[in-house]
Design a protein around this motif. Sequence first.
Motif, PDB file in Angstrom:
ATOM      1  N   GLY A  68      -1.797   1.614  -7.939  1.00  0.00           N
ATOM      2  CA  GLY A  68      -0.753   0.902  -7.215  1.00  0.00           C
ATOM      3  C   GLY A  68      -0.975  -0.587  -7.138  1.00  0.00           C
ATOM      4  N   LEU A  69      -2.197  -1.026  -6.838  1.00  0.00           N
ATOM      5  CA  LEU A  69      -2.489  -2.457  -6.738  1.00  0.00           C
ATOM      6  C   LEU A  69      -2.286  -3.164  -8.068  1.00  0.00           C
ATOM      7  CD1 LEU A  69      -5.685  -2.596  -4.475  1.00  0.00           C
ATOM      8  CD2 LEU A  69      -3.356  -3.203  -3.854  1.00  0.00           C
ATOM      9  N   ALA A  70      -2.836  -2.593  -9.123  1.00  0.00           N
ATOM     10  CA  ALA A  70      -2.702  -3.215 -10.447  1.00  0.00           C
ATOM     11  C   ALA A  70      -1.239  -3.254 -10.884  1.00  0.00           C
ATOM     12  CB  ALA A  70      -3.540  -2.455 -11.473  1.00  0.00           C
ATOM     13  N   GLY A  71      -0.498  -2.177 -10.618  1.00  0.00           N
ATOM     14  CA  GLY A  71       0.902  -2.125 -11.010  1.00  0.00           C
ATOM     15  C   GLY A  71       1.740  -3.152 -10.273  1.00  0.00           C
ATOM     16  N   ASP A  72       1.541  -3.286  -8.967  1.00  0.00           N
ATOM     17  CA  ASP A  72       2.314  -4.257  -8.202  1.00  0.00           C
ATOM     18  C   ASP A  72       1.922  -5.688  -8.565  1.00  0.00           C
ATOM     19  OD1 ASP A  72       4.308  -3.213  -6.415  1.00  0.00           O
ATOM     20  OD2 ASP A  72       3.555  -4.613  -4.919  1.00  0.00           O
ATOM     21  N   ALA A  73       0.630  -5.934  -8.822  1.00  0.00           N
ATOM     22  CA  ALA A  73       0.191  -7.270  -9.230  1.00  0.00           C
ATOM     23  C   ALA A  73       0.784  -7.652 -10.581  1.00  0.00           C
ATOM     24  CB  ALA A  73      -1.333  -7.323  -9.294  1.00  0.00           C
ATOM     25  N   TYR A  74       0.945  -6.683 -11.449  1.00  0.00           N
ATOM     26  CA  TYR A  74       1.543  -6.911 -12.768  1.00  0.00           C
ATOM     27  C   TYR A  74       3.022  -7.268 -12.648  1.00  0.00           C
ATOM     28  CZ  TYR A  74       3.076  -5.898 -17.576  1.00  0.00           C
ATOM     29  OH  TYR A  74       3.634  -5.972 -18.842  1.00  0.00           O
ATOM     30  N   SER A  75       3.743  -6.574 -11.774  1.00  0.00           N
ATOM     31  CA  SER A  75       5.195  -6.743 -11.705  1.00  0.00           C
ATOM     32  C   SER A  75       5.648  -7.832 -10.748  1.00  0.00           C
ATOM     33  CB  SER A  75       5.857  -5.422 -11.307  1.00  0.00           C
ATOM     34  OG  SER A  75       5.397  -5.004 -10.037  1.00  0.00           O
ATOM     35  N   THR A  76       4.933  -8.027  -9.635  1.00  0.00           N
ATOM     36  CA  THR A  76       5.400  -8.992  -8.628  1.00  0.00           C
ATOM     37  C   THR A  76       4.374 -10.040  -8.231  1.00  0.00           C
ATOM     38  OG1 THR A  76       4.776  -7.509  -6.803  1.00  0.00           O
ATOM     39  CG2 THR A  76       7.017  -7.322  -7.658  1.00  0.00           C
ATOM     40  N   GLY A  77       3.093  -9.839  -8.542  1.00  0.00           N
ATOM     41  CA  GLY A  77       2.088 -10.846  -8.209  1.00  0.00           C
ATOM     42  C   GLY A  77       1.044 -10.341  -7.232  1.00  0.00           C
ATOM     43  N   ILE A  78       0.134 -11.247  -6.860  1.00  0.00           N
ATOM     44  CA  ILE A  78      -1.027 -10.853  -6.061  1.00  0.00           C
ATOM     45  C   ILE A  78      -0.727 -10.712  -4.577  1.00  0.00           C
ATOM     46  CG2 ILE A  78      -2.567 -11.982  -7.713  1.00  0.00           C
ATOM     47  CD1 ILE A  78      -3.033 -14.151  -5.553  1.00  0.00           C
ATOM     48  N   ALA A  79       0.533 -10.932  -4.171  1.00  0.00           N
ATOM     49  CA  ALA A  79       0.872 -10.794  -2.754  1.00  0.00           C
ATOM     50  C   ALA A  79       0.557  -9.395  -2.235  1.00  0.00           C
ATOM     51  CB  ALA A  79       2.343 -11.119  -2.528  1.00  0.00           C
ATOM     52  N   VAL A  80       0.457  -8.420  -3.130  1.00  0.00           N
ATOM     53  CA  VAL A  80       0.105  -7.064  -2.725  1.00  0.00           C
ATOM     54  C   VAL A  80      -1.269  -7.023  -2.069  1.00  0.00           C
ATOM     55  CG1 VAL A  80      -0.947  -6.456  -4.943  1.00  0.00           C
ATOM     56  CG2 VAL A  80       0.089  -4.666  -3.532  1.00  0.00           C
ATOM     57  N   TYR A  81      -2.124  -8.009  -2.364  1.00  0.00           N
ATOM     58  CA  TYR A  81      -3.459  -8.064  -1.757  1.00  0.00           C
ATOM     59  C   TYR A  81      -3.385  -8.314  -0.252  1.00  0.00           C
ATOM     60  CZ  TYR A  81      -8.215  -9.646  -0.709  1.00  0.00           C
ATOM     61  OH  TYR A  81      -9.470  -9.809  -0.155  1.00  0.00           O
ATOM     62  N   ASN A  82      -2.245  -8.763   0.257  1.00  0.00           N
ATOM     63  CA  ASN A  82      -2.116  -8.990   1.694  1.00  0.00           C
ATOM     64  C   ASN A  82      -2.385  -7.721   2.499  1.00  0.00           C
ATOM     65  OD1 ASN A  82      -1.379 -11.817   1.876  1.00  0.00           O
ATOM     66  ND2 ASN A  82       0.562 -11.261   0.912  1.00  0.00           N
ATOM     67  N   TYR A  83      -2.067  -6.576   1.901  1.00  0.00           N
ATOM     68  CA  TYR A  83      -2.348  -5.310   2.588  1.00  0.00           C
ATOM     69  C   TYR A  83      -3.853  -5.082   2.710  1.00  0.00           C
ATOM     70  CZ  TYR A  83       2.569  -4.170   1.734  1.00  0.00           C
ATOM     71  OH  TYR A  83       3.934  -4.175   1.712  1.00  0.00           O
ATOM     72  N   GLU A  84      -4.617  -5.591   1.750  1.00  0.00           N
ATOM     73  CA  GLU A  84      -6.060  -5.345   1.732  1.00  0.00           C
ATOM     74  C   GLU A  84      -6.800  -6.244   2.706  1.00  0.00           C
ATOM     75  OE1 GLU A  84      -6.845  -2.665   0.023  1.00  0.00           O
ATOM     76  OE2 GLU A  84      -4.713  -2.640  -0.467  1.00  0.00           O
ATOM     77  N   TRP A  85      -6.545  -7.566   2.650  1.00  0.00           N
ATOM     78  CA  TRP A  85      -7.278  -8.444   3.569  1.00  0.00           C
ATOM     79  C   TRP A  85      -6.829  -8.243   5.012  1.00  0.00           C
ATOM     80  CZ3 TRP A  85      -5.110 -11.976   6.818  1.00  0.00           C
ATOM     81  CH2 TRP A  85      -3.857 -12.514   6.510  1.00  0.00           C
ATOM     82  N   MET A  86      -5.560  -7.890   5.192  1.00  0.00           N
ATOM     83  CA  MET A  86      -5.098  -7.622   6.555  1.00  0.00           C
ATOM     84  C   MET A  86      -5.788  -6.390   7.126  1.00  0.00           C
ATOM     85  SD  MET A  86      -3.213  -8.935   8.925  1.00  0.00           S
ATOM     86  CE  MET A  86      -1.960  -9.978   8.147  1.00  0.00           C
ATOM     87  N   ALA A  87      -6.168  -5.453   6.268  1.00  0.00           N
ATOM     88  CA  ALA A  87      -6.908  -4.281   6.733  1.00  0.00           C
ATOM     89  C   ALA A  87      -8.224  -4.692   7.383  1.00  0.00           C
ATOM     90  CB  ALA A  87      -7.170  -3.330   5.564  1.00  0.00           C
TER      91      ALA A  87
END
Length: 523
Positions: free
Chosen positions: A65-84
């Motif tokens: 999921g992380l790699a797929g979202d980073a590929y299609s929309t960018g690294i903003a998906v990492y916000n879920y990780e650091w916010m954790a």
Amino acid sequence: MTSFSLSIIDYVVIGVYLVGIIIYGLRHAKRSNAEEYFLSGRDSGWVIIGISLVAANISSTTIVGLAGDAYSTGIAVYNYEWMATVVLVFFSIFFMPFYLRSQVYTMPEFLERRFDSRSRYYFSFITLVGNIVIDTAGTLYAGAVIMQLIFPGTSITTIAALLALAAAAYTIPGGLSAVMYTEVVQAVLLFVSSIVISTVTFMRIGSWEQVLAVTPPHMLSLVQPADDPSVPWPGLLFGVPLLGFYFWCTNQFMVQRVLSAKNLDHGRWGALFAGLLKLPLLFIMVLPGTMARVLYPDLERADFVFPTLLFDQLPAGLIGLVVAGLLAAMASSISATLNSASTLVTMDFVRKLRPGMSSQQLVRIGQFSTLVFVIFSVLWSPVIASFDTLFKYLQNVLAFLAPPVVAVFLLGLFWKRANASGAFAGLIAGFVAMILLVFYGQNLGIHFLIIAPLLCLFCVVVIVAVSLATAPPPVEKTNAYIWTRRVYEADTAELKGVPWYLNFRVLSVLLLLLTALVVGMFW
């Protein structure tokens, strides 16, 4: 690139590894009584807890999921990780002491202690639904995506069924202890393999400038405009923390590991350790998805990014080891959710309806429940293919389930006047609103990260209004479950003379500073 093949050595490695991990899990089984089977005897140390939390979270679902979202929309998906990481600090300081001191088996059981049985049964039901349609089915789908690249003629349902049976092989007989110990092995292998893949990918690209040349600047920023389709900044500010709080602080699937801690200190250290392990995911699981845009600009589906990198970048043998690790980690994650679901059924329903059952009978009920949930999860997993990416599916469903629960837990801990009628009214109002949003919310054009906090605010208003309109809660429902200055002073007294590296407050501040440093690099 939509299909790949494994060499003989890869198949051998996969077979040996999977058999070995099942044997390893069964050797660490604890099942002589209900406490051992469902909570590993409440004897887990902080290292096991921390690694188990991260392993259960990342598994194959998050990697794909992380790699797929980073590929299609960018690294903003990492916000879920650091916010954790931020959420886990909050969890360690405020909520965890009440959970562990109450000696509960489940989060719904804790909700009953604070409110009443109505809230317990509702939350238990919602959590069971989440375990099936989010956690277990999502993980099965992620594993099926990878396996379809090797066996393209096989349906997702067939692959998911085989993977689920493999996961059940040590979950049903072994309980939570078997799950947690195998997760430690999976986490180490997943981190190592992700580091190898990200390093090899970057070396093949040659330089960071190559990535910048094909990647729009906004895709390399964590903060996005308010109209961004991925993670708009209002959603980052309000929606992401809300979903994180639900997942890490109230979800039985995750909190059950903390409930197995040998004491409060180990529970806190374990949660903070998990927060620390979340930070490197930007470099080893998110950025490889963005870097893949240089090598594979025209993938037919974003969720194929990680499997493509895996099969195209690694040599025979190592591919087999990583695939084995992914499958085993997926099995471990499925095991965790299945064990969580069986705990909810056994402790929140069966034990309440049949209080005279022995501990061994409860274990057998839990084992049977696990088998039932395997079947349900397999049948649901193909539905996920209708979403753009796996990660979007996970977050969309979570955005509807989380808000009422978050509102009840937060007000329950920090507002003494919140009573049982208010809590139940908030949960039911949130459920009705959730149903309406599922059927009519698509026409509103509002991002799910905006909908979630608005729905949570609506539930807060309902809880406050009903609580104020009805009688105050009895003293026994508040004294032991409300955060007050007295609790803060008690923690302060216990920390006197404790070295800084064992002081959870000092560790929390250091972890938050490190998080700010990582986030600041891509702000």
